[in-house]
Design an enzyme around this catalytic site. Sequence first.
Site, short mmCIF file in Angstrom:
data_model
loop_
_atom_site.label_atom_id
_atom_site.label_comp_id
_atom_site.label_asym_id
_atom_site.label_seq_id
_atom_site.Cartn_x
_atom_site.Cartn_y
_atom_site.Cartn_z
N GLY A 100 0.77 -1.24 0.00
CA GLY A 100 0.00 0.00 0.00
C GLY A 100 0.80 1.29 0.00
N ARG A 137 -14.78 -13.84 -11.85
CA ARG A 137 -14.26 -12.47 -11.97
C ARG A 137 -15.40 -11.48 -12.14
NH1 ARG A 137 -8.99 -11.66 -12.37
NH2 ARG A 137 -7.86 -13.56 -12.73
N MET A 140 -3.44 -5.97 -7.61
CA MET A 140 -2.86 -7.07 -8.38
C MET A 140 -3.95 -8.03 -8.86
SD MET A 140 0.16 -6.02 -8.22
CE MET A 140 1.18 -7.34 -8.83
N ARG A 141 -4.94 -7.45 -9.49
CA ARG A 141 -6.04 -8.29 -9.96
C ARG A 141 -6.52 -7.77 -11.30
NH1 ARG A 141 -9.01 -12.36 -8.42
NH2 ARG A 141 -11.04 -12.38 -9.39
N LEU A 183 -8.96 -6.83 -14.11
CA LEU A 183 -10.36 -6.41 -14.12
C LEU A 183 -10.98 -6.81 -15.46
CD1 LEU A 183 -9.70 -2.93 -12.49
CD2 LEU A 183 -11.05 -4.79 -11.47
N ASN A 210 -3.90 3.41 -13.57
CA ASN A 210 -3.07 2.33 -13.02
C ASN A 210 -1.61 2.76 -13.01
OD1 ASN A 210 -2.49 -0.35 -12.09
ND2 ASN A 210 -1.76 -0.85 -14.14
N HIS A 258 2.27 1.04 -13.17
CA HIS A 258 2.96 -0.22 -13.49
C HIS A 258 4.46 0.01 -13.37
CE1 HIS A 258 3.42 -4.16 -15.19
NE2 HIS A 258 4.32 -3.69 -16.03
N ASP A 269 -2.15 -3.90 -18.45
CA ASP A 269 -1.05 -2.94 -18.46
C ASP A 269 -0.93 -2.21 -19.80
OD1 ASP A 269 -0.42 -3.68 -15.84
OD2 ASP A 269 0.82 -5.34 -16.52
N GLU A 294 10.43 4.63 -5.43
CA GLU A 294 10.56 6.07 -5.08
C GLU A 294 9.98 6.93 -6.19
OE1 GLU A 294 14.61 7.21 -4.36
OE2 GLU A 294 14.83 5.77 -2.72
#
Length: 197
Positions: free
Chosen positions: A16, A69, A94-95, A97, A111, A113, A149, A176
């Site tokens: 998180g 799903r 980490m799922r 959609l 998102n 990545h 992604d 970072e």
Amino acid sequence: MSCSSVKIAILFSGRGSNMQALAHHIAKADVPAELVMTVTNRPDAGGIEICEAAGIACTVIDHKSFDSREAFDAKLDGTLRAANVELICCAGFMRLLTEGFVNGWPDRLLNIHPSLLPKYQGLHTHKRALEAGDKMHGCTVHYMRPEMDAGPIIVQKSVQVLDGDTPDTLADRVIEQEHIAYPEALDMVLKKMAGTT
Ligand code: GRF
């Protein structure tokens, strides 16, 4: 809070730290957004403690309690809409959609990545960048599309790959940059939503 404040939800699955960086940014007075909820699909996600400590509402929707799903995504969708969410930030969520879910939030689903997309969609991006001998690596914030992604890029940040880097040391430098990139991307999206760019 101003009435032009965009209602945001953050989705996460683990530690998180991106969720925390975003929540910290959204809390700033000059950011026209309001964090209405966070959602995690994992009851054991470390980020839940961060939410508790910061007084951020966190809803757990355990994907293991759903048969498909589609059923999980329907619950997620209903939860977000019931809270009048206008923009969703996946931050270490980490799922995958479903296409139906993603298409229901056109340009309202972001998102992050840990690679310089379109390189290294999917998992183990740091290891793959090292194995390929890349000299630069980094992270991407993008609008989500049904393909994994993929989608229009909003912000990318790069880091140099150093001699002796391991996937872990590289990940430490990339994360970072993730914490800088996501707030920056969010500001750009909020400006766009407000019609000021
Ligand atoms: C981040 O590197 C994110 O880009 C990737 O998983 C990691 C999650 O880290 N998808 P955190 O939970 O935000 O700390």
